[in-house]
Scaffold this active site. Structure first.
Site, mmCIF file in Angstrom:
data_model
loop_
_atom_site.group_PDB
_atom_site.id
_atom_site.type_symbol
_atom_site.label_atom_id
_atom_site.label_comp_id
_atom_site.label_asym_id
_atom_site.label_seq_id
_atom_site.Cartn_x
_atom_site.Cartn_y
_atom_site.Cartn_z
ATOM 1 N N LYS A 101 -30.962 34.348 -0.793
ATOM 2 C CA LYS A 101 -29.505 34.129 -0.748
ATOM 3 C C LYS A 101 -28.914 34.978 -1.868
ATOM 4 O O LYS A 101 -28.915 34.588 -3.029
ATOM 5 C CB LYS A 101 -29.196 32.644 -0.973
ATOM 6 C CG LYS A 101 -27.925 32.159 -0.309
ATOM 7 C CD LYS A 101 -26.665 32.818 -0.782
ATOM 8 C CE LYS A 101 -26.194 32.225 -2.108
ATOM 9 N NZ LYS A 101 -25.039 33.002 -2.650
ATOM 10 N N GLU A 117 -34.358 31.775 -14.418
ATOM 11 C CA GLU A 117 -33.899 32.703 -15.455
ATOM 12 C C GLU A 117 -32.406 32.503 -15.584
ATOM 13 O O GLU A 117 -31.656 32.812 -14.662
ATOM 14 C CB GLU A 117 -34.273 34.133 -15.090
ATOM 15 C CG GLU A 117 -35.782 34.290 -15.163
ATOM 16 C CD GLU A 117 -36.270 35.678 -14.854
ATOM 17 O OE1 GLU A 117 -35.453 36.556 -14.568
ATOM 18 O OE2 GLU A 117 -37.496 35.861 -14.909
ATOM 19 N N CYS A 167 -27.804 39.573 -18.664
ATOM 20 C CA CYS A 167 -28.204 38.302 -19.268
ATOM 21 C C CYS A 167 -28.831 38.514 -20.642
ATOM 22 O O CYS A 167 -28.745 37.650 -21.503
ATOM 23 C CB CYS A 167 -29.191 37.593 -18.358
ATOM 24 S SG CYS A 167 -30.621 38.616 -18.003
ATOM 25 N N GLU A 227 -21.704 31.404 -23.596
ATOM 26 C CA GLU A 227 -21.917 32.670 -22.903
ATOM 27 C C GLU A 227 -20.625 33.107 -22.214
ATOM 28 O O GLU A 227 -20.039 32.354 -21.447
ATOM 29 C CB GLU A 227 -23.021 32.524 -21.838
ATOM 30 C CG GLU A 227 -23.263 33.821 -21.095
ATOM 31 C CD GLU A 227 -24.295 33.699 -19.976
ATOM 32 O OE1 GLU A 227 -24.131 32.813 -19.116
ATOM 33 O OE2 GLU A 227 -25.254 34.485 -19.971
HETATM 34 N N1 NAD Z 1 -32.079 35.048 -17.505
HETATM 35 C C1 NAD Z 1 -31.952 36.053 -16.665
HETATM 36 O O1 NAD Z 1 -32.899 36.771 -16.377
HETATM 37 C C2 NAD Z 1 -30.628 36.335 -16.029
HETATM 38 C C3 NAD Z 1 -30.451 37.540 -15.345
HETATM 39 C C4 NAD Z 1 -29.206 37.807 -14.776
HETATM 40 C C5 NAD Z 1 -28.180 36.879 -14.862
HETATM 41 N N2 NAD Z 1 -28.375 35.724 -15.526
HETATM 42 C C6 NAD Z 1 -27.267 34.753 -15.639
HETATM 43 O O2 NAD Z 1 -26.548 34.687 -14.416
HETATM 44 C C7 NAD Z 1 -25.186 34.362 -14.662
HETATM 45 C C8 NAD Z 1 -24.292 35.309 -13.894
HETATM 46 O O3 NAD Z 1 -24.603 35.301 -12.536
HETATM 47 P P1 NAD Z 1 -23.777 34.461 -11.461
HETATM 48 O O4 NAD Z 1 -22.361 34.291 -11.919
HETATM 49 O O5 NAD Z 1 -24.032 35.068 -10.139
HETATM 50 O O6 NAD Z 1 -24.490 33.046 -11.537
HETATM 51 P P2 NAD Z 1 -24.227 31.773 -10.626
HETATM 52 O O7 NAD Z 1 -25.110 30.719 -11.166
HETATM 53 O O8 NAD Z 1 -22.773 31.504 -10.499
HETATM 54 O O9 NAD Z 1 -24.695 32.209 -9.177
HETATM 55 C C9 NAD Z 1 -25.996 32.656 -8.919
HETATM 56 C C10 NAD Z 1 -26.350 32.375 -7.484
HETATM 57 O O10 NAD Z 1 -26.436 30.977 -7.276
HETATM 58 C C11 NAD Z 1 -25.689 30.613 -6.125
HETATM 59 N N3 NAD Z 1 -25.240 29.228 -6.308
HETATM 60 C C12 NAD Z 1 -24.157 28.793 -6.991
HETATM 61 N N4 NAD Z 1 -24.110 27.440 -6.965
HETATM 62 C C13 NAD Z 1 -25.187 27.017 -6.254
HETATM 63 C C14 NAD Z 1 -25.676 25.737 -5.870
HETATM 64 N N5 NAD Z 1 -25.061 24.607 -6.224
HETATM 65 N N6 NAD Z 1 -26.814 25.680 -5.139
HETATM 66 C C15 NAD Z 1 -27.459 26.807 -4.779
HETATM 67 N N7 NAD Z 1 -27.028 28.041 -5.100
HETATM 68 C C16 NAD Z 1 -25.921 28.153 -5.833
HETATM 69 C C17 NAD Z 1 -24.593 31.649 -6.072
HETATM 70 O O11 NAD Z 1 -24.021 31.731 -4.797
HETATM 71 C C18 NAD Z 1 -25.356 32.909 -6.466
HETATM 72 O O12 NAD Z 1 -26.082 33.436 -5.376
HETATM 73 C C19 NAD Z 1 -25.037 34.427 -16.155
HETATM 74 O O13 NAD Z 1 -25.086 33.126 -16.684
HETATM 75 C C20 NAD Z 1 -26.265 35.207 -16.608
HETATM 76 O O14 NAD Z 1 -26.663 34.975 -17.926
HETATM 77 C C21 NAD Z 1 -29.578 35.430 -16.096
HETATM 78 O O1 2VS Z 2 -29.195 40.658 -16.403
HETATM 79 C C1 2VS Z 2 -30.339 40.385 -16.582
HETATM 80 C C2 2VS Z 2 -31.382 41.331 -16.577
HETATM 81 C C3 2VS Z 2 -32.611 40.894 -16.332
HETATM 82 C C4 2VS Z 2 -33.687 41.789 -16.285
HETATM 83 C C5 2VS Z 2 -34.822 41.553 -15.590
HETATM 84 O O2 2VS Z 2 -35.005 40.463 -14.872
HETATM 85 C C6 2VS Z 2 -35.887 42.504 -15.584
HETATM 86 O O3 2VS Z 2 -35.816 43.534 -16.262
HETATM 87 O O4 2VS Z 2 -36.854 42.240 -14.874
#
Ligand code: NAD
Ligand code: 2VS
Length: 486
Positions: free
Chosen positions: A178, A254, A288, A390
């Site tokens: 998804k 993550e 992230c 964040e």
């Molecule tokens: N730690 C990591 O590796 C990493 C990497 C990239 C992004 N991030 C984090 O992601 C965030 C930004 O991404 P975003 O805004 O797309 O995140 P988000 O959590 O809003 O959405 C991520 C995904 O989850 C889905 N989703 C939302 N609510 C849901 C629910 N209740 N059940 C199932 N699916 C659901 C969304 O449609 C989307 O596909 C930031 O917090 C960032 O730090 C973390």
């Molecule tokens: O925004 C987040 C970036 C994450 C990076 C990875 O998951 C990766 O380098 O594998």
């Protein structure tokens, strides 16, 4: 305008409800795609297709056959490189050089590397004594976990999605992906690649939609999903973990971060400025692993702030294909509203705005895009919301520090623990700091330098589990012990 459909059992199909949503360009707010929204019937069909594939041809392949197919996927992504670059640029609006040099090549590498891992990994075995003197042999075998639900964010859509799909398939699972509603196109395009290289139907499925009361929730609640891997916000992770608790499904998360960058006075100054510039502003701050809290040792504080300011003020806004441009918009107006709310809050909380703080003047159609200025603050207290929460935008707060102990405490004083970047020419200090900072990933004199064999993930509220190299196998397989009496 493109039509983006679900990809189920090897076929592109619209949802029976006829419901669609618009994907707008972050550059100018034009509608660039109409995306089908999966309801429960489509999610159910995708999960059933994935289950059938496990029981069919895919489930019967040898590791070598799977490895060959995954090499084929990597090669086909490389052959269709320009299509992936174009699709991802359209969804995110980020500069072409970032797509070309980082995000799309990583998509191909994610299949290749995990094919190599699965080919080379050994399984453990123990011989044991038995009273009859003949002994017994234990060996562990790895079996696929089953149908994996893959929920992805929008910030580096193709890289983060393939980072999950690559190891999941290498281990013999099937997936239902998804993608984020903000970035549906590369996940959809990957279906063409899967068909072209002969990945059996149902191994890779994509359902589009939102989170709550939409495809994301339907997928994570579906009892036919054996495990869920998710990258996104910590709050969303909480909702998904609740859903996964029904049926005791495993999760790999993550999540968010509020990462500290730490700059010592003995650093290579220019390298540190460039490193922190990248970690705070690459991908318009939507990484992230990015740095939103910067701590600089007092003797070089003023000089560092001025140098980073000059670097931030030199960014060139523009369209991805514009070769002079090196800085794109945020993903959406909705996200810009969130980032700007923190820009306002910083001022309310008493920040000195070193640079930025608002929206740049853009000409013509770009005036309607989700542009925002790279922003640097100083002067906030350690408990300010802007320093603790964040933001996920192109911004950082810079604060001076005087000792190692002080900066370790500052860095650790947060609910998140994803990554840190430390700049010093004293490597003994680098090692010392790395051992004390509560994060999953520490870089010394670098940032976002990735070896895909290494453990990747977050501490505290930044995640659960590690992926990368053999660590991915822990999540994507069940280990079964076989004890044979000799
Ligand atoms: N730690 C990591 O590796 C990493 C990497 C990239 C992004 N991030 C984090 O992601 C965030 C930004 O991404 P975003 O805004 O797309 O995140 P988000 O959590 O809003 O959405 C991520 C995904 O989850 C889905 N989703 C939302 N609510 C849901 C629910 N209740 N059940 C199932 N699916 C659901 C969304 O449609 C989307 O596909 C930031 O917090 C960032 O730090 C973390
Ligand atoms: O925004 C987040 C970036 C994450 C990076 C990875 O998951 C990766 O380098 O594998």
């Amino acid at each position: 305008m493109r039509l983006v459909e679900n990809f189920i059992a090897g076929e592109y199909q619209a949802s029976v409800s006829g419901r669609r949503f618009e994907k707008r360009s972050p550059l100018d707010n034009r509608v660039i795609a109409s995306v089908t929204e999966a309801g429960r019937p489509e999610v159910d069909a995708a999960v059933r297709a994935a289950r059938a594939a496990l029981r069919g041809e895919w489930g019967g392949l040898t590791t070598e056959q799977r490895v060959d197919l995954l090499y084929g996927v990597a090669n086909e992504i490389t052959r269709r490189f320009e299509d992936f670059v174009a699709a991802e640029m359209a969804d995110t609006g980020q500069p072409s050089h970032v797509m070309r040099h980082v995000f799309i090549p990583r998509g191909a590498a994610n299949f290749k590397v995990f094919a190599d891992v699965i080919k080379n990994v050994a399984s453990e075995s123990f011989q044991m004594a038995t009273p009859d003197g003949r002994g017994a042999l234990n060996y562990a075998m790895r079996v696929p976990k089953g149908v994996i639900g893959v929920i992805c964010p929008w910030n580096a859509p193709f890289m983060l999605m393939t980072w999950k799909v690559g190891p999941a398939l290498a281990c013999g699972n099937t997936v239902v992906v998804k993608p984020s509603e903000e970035s549906p196109q590369t996940a959809a395009l990957l279906g063409e690649v899967m068909n072209a290289v002969g990945i059996p139907k149902g191994v890779y499925n994509v359902v589009h939609g939102f989170g709550p009361d939409s495809a994301g929730e339907f997928l994570t609640q579906h009892p036919g999903v054996d495990a869920i891997t998710f990258t996104g916000e910590t709050r969303t992770g909480t909702a998904i973990m609740k859903a996964a608790s029904e049926g005791m499904r495993d999760v790999s998360f993550e999540l968010g971060g509020k990462n500290a960058g730490i700059v010592f006075a003995d650093c290579d100054f220019d390298a540190a400025v460039e490193g922190i510039f990248r970690s705070s502003f690459l991908n318009t701050g939507q990484v992230c692993l990015g740095t939103e809290r910067v701590y600089v040792e007092r003797p070089i504080f003023e000089r560092f702030v001025q140098a980073l300011k000059a670097r931030a003020e030199a960014v060139k806004y523009g369209r991805p294909e514009d070769h002079d441009a090196n800085y794109g918009p945020l993903i959406s107006h909705e996200h810009r509203e969130k980032v700007l709310s923190y820009y306002r809050k910083a001022v309310e909380e008493g920040a000195t705005v070193v640079t930025g703080g608002g929206v740049p003047e853009m000409a013509g159609e770009l005036a309607d895009g989700a542009w925002v200025q790279p922003t640097i603050w100083t002067g906030l207290s350690d408990d300010a919301a802007v320093v603790r929460e964040e933001i996920f935008g192109p911004c950082c707060h810079i604060r001076p520090f005087d000792s190692e102990d002080e900066v370790v405490n500052l860095a650790n004083d947060n609910v998140y623990g994803l990554s840190t970047t430390i700049w010093t020419t004293n490597l003994a200090r680098g090692h010392r700091m790395a051992a004390r900072i509560e994060v999953g990933i520490t870089w010394v004199n670098s940032w976002f330098l990735r070896d895909l064999r290494t453990p990747f993930g977050g501490s505290k509220q930044s995640g659960i589990g590690r992926e990368g190299g053999v660590h991915s196998l822990e999540f994507y397989t069940e280990t079964r012990n076989v004890c044979v009496k000799l």
